[in-house]
Design an enzyme around this catalytic site. Structure first.
Site, PDB file in Angstrom:
ATOM      1  N   ASN A  10       0.864  -1.193   0.000  1.00  0.00           N
ATOM      2  CA  ASN A  10       0.000   0.000   0.000  1.00  0.00           C
ATOM      3  C   ASN A  10       0.897   1.239   0.000  1.00  0.00           C
ATOM      4  OD1 ASN A  10       0.503   0.922   2.851  1.00  0.00           O
ATOM      5  ND2 ASN A  10      -0.187  -1.179   3.235  1.00  0.00           N
TER       6      ASN A  10
ATOM      7  N   LYS B  98      10.212 -16.610 -10.139  1.00  0.00           N
ATOM      8  CA  LYS B  98       9.304 -15.605 -10.694  1.00  0.00           C
ATOM      9  C   LYS B  98       8.185 -16.271 -11.516  1.00  0.00           C
ATOM     10  CE  LYS B  98       9.409 -11.485 -13.500  1.00  0.00           C
ATOM     11  NZ  LYS B  98      10.139 -10.785 -14.543  1.00  0.00           N
TER      12      LYS B  98
END
Ligand code: PMT
Length: 399
Positions: free
Chosen positions: A211, A290
């Site tokens: 955030n 990944k």
């Protein structure tokens, strides 16, 4: 920073060394924080920086001579000494330190330093051999023994071309020490734990959920607590801020890291302030490699993170527990619910969708809720100032 030093008077003495020019930056920080600053310069200091620079920054006449009739009429050494809430000498040369130690009052600066009853902060700056000389070291020891605050010089390259200890301490460090000395020490003896910043919940080594929290609100609270005398531990998610000086800093990444750090330090804390923006969810799976692109959509499965504050509320003891509520609608209702559900003593509600409030800006606008009291709406202000306003209110709960 604006106006955290409003109404406070600082007398800044500048003695003659190359670091004298840095006094202008210290003046700027003090004035920006709202302090009234009166500068005194020795004759040698005026060889390095002009009084006009300091007069322009402080908007006050600069005292230069004991025997200048105009200075005495306008400023007066006794009146300056009495008006000071804090006397800073930066830079302080070996000569200036020697005079203050021995009580030789033969110029305006040494005279005010002798006459003042205000706390004194001295920031020495000189050649490394002078700093290490028995005379200076003995004088510093005597001054410390008299309760004078000394902010040690730093090591590095010196103006005389040599390397070693003797460079004027960092100006921000001098400012922060001065600001701390100007605060009421109403948190002395209080162990406080503050959380700040976001958490990161990694999906794979290259991606995370997070955030926009910058950590500013929590860092301002930690610094304000430290200035007011508290013993502060700051548990922080990843942010781009320098931890405040004098604060124990613990860097964490995920909500679970933050939970572990908070659990470790909560036991000793009398006050816990949770301003961190903790992710409520994390990816159910954290890939070791990944994630490769696939055709079509990707569904991410999330699981709940621990609610650190609710857990603290469940085992509250005699701690004072303060939370934040980041809301985008029905702010008061949601904040009230959190205050009750998490068994808090106070919650600071901010509407993070409102301009100048919440994430990543330098200001915030909040409403403070405590059980059984009317909500208190505060105007928009700098996070520094707000931190002090919040601490003023928490102080009533502590006492
Ligand atoms: O960091 P800045 O950029 O300066 O921004 C400041 C801020 C907006 C982050 C700050 O003012 C703020 O509102 N912090 C709380 C953000 C938040 O997570 O609010 P919440 O309503 O989701 O959580 C309520 C309280 O529970 C908070 O004290 C939070 O730290 C705590 N919590 C939440 C979730 C969780 N899993 N564990 C928790 O402890």
């Amino acid at each position: 920073m604006d106006t955290i030093l409003a109404g406070r008077t600082v007398v800044l003495g500048i003695s003659g060394g190359i670091a004298a020019y840095k006094a202008a930056e210290l003046v700027r920080l003090l004035v920006r924080a709202g302090a009234g600053v009166h500068c005194i310069m020795t004759a040698a200091a005026r060889e390095f920086i002009g009084p006009l620079t300091l007069q322009t920054l402080t908007k006050n006449p600069v005292a230069t001579s004991l025997f200048d009739l105009w200075d005495e009429q306008e400023i007066g050494h006794i009146s300056l000494a009495e008006r000071a809430d804090l006397c800073i000498i930066a830079p302080a040369t070996a000569n200036c330190i020697g005079k203050i130690t021995l009580g030789i009052a033969d110029d305006m600066l040494a005279t005010v330093a002798m006459a003042t009853r205000a706390p004194m902060l001295i920031a020495p700056a000189m050649n490394v051999n002078m700093w290490n000389s028995p005379a200076v070291q003995e004088n510093i020891r005597i001054l410390r023994g008299r309760g004078v605050h000394i902010i040690d010089p730093e090591s590095g390259e010196l103006a005389c071309g040599t390397e070693g200890t003797g460079r004027l301490a960092d100006i921000t460090a001098i400012f922060e020490r001065a600001a701390a000395l100007l605060q009421v020490q109403d948190y002395r003896g209080v162990k406080a734990l503050v959380t700040a910043g976001p958490t990161r919940e990694f999906l794979d080594p290259a991606r995370f959920l997070s955030n926009p929290s910058s950590g500013k609100m929590g860092y301002c609270l930690a610094r304000a607590l430290q200035w007011r005398g508290a013993d502060v531990t700051l548990v922080s998610g990843p942010v781009a801020l320098q931890p405040p000086r004098g604060v124990r800093h613990i860097a964490v990444t995920s909500a679970r890291d933050m939970e572990a750090a908070v659990k470790e330090h909560a036991g000793q804390a009398r006050l816990i302030i949770k301003s961190a923006a903790v992710a409520d969810y994390r990816p159910r799976e954290q890939l070791r490699q990944k994630q490769k692109k696939q055709g079509g959509a990707l569904t991410l499965e999330l699981e709940r993170n621990p609610d650190i504050l609710a857990d603290l509320g469940a085992r509250k003891g005699d701690r004072v527990l303060v939370g934040f509520a980041a809301e985008t609608e029905n702010m008061l209702k949601h904040a009230q619910d959190k205050l009750r559900a998490k068994k808090l003593d106070m919650i600071i509600a901010n509407d993070v969708s409102s301009p100048g409030a919440g994430f990543a800006c330098d200001t915030n606008q909040v409403c403070i809720l405590t059980p059984g009291a009317e909500p208190e709406h505060l105007p928009c202000m700098s996070k520094d100032l707000l931190a002090h306003a919040i601490l003023d209110r928490i102080q009533r709960l502590l006492s």
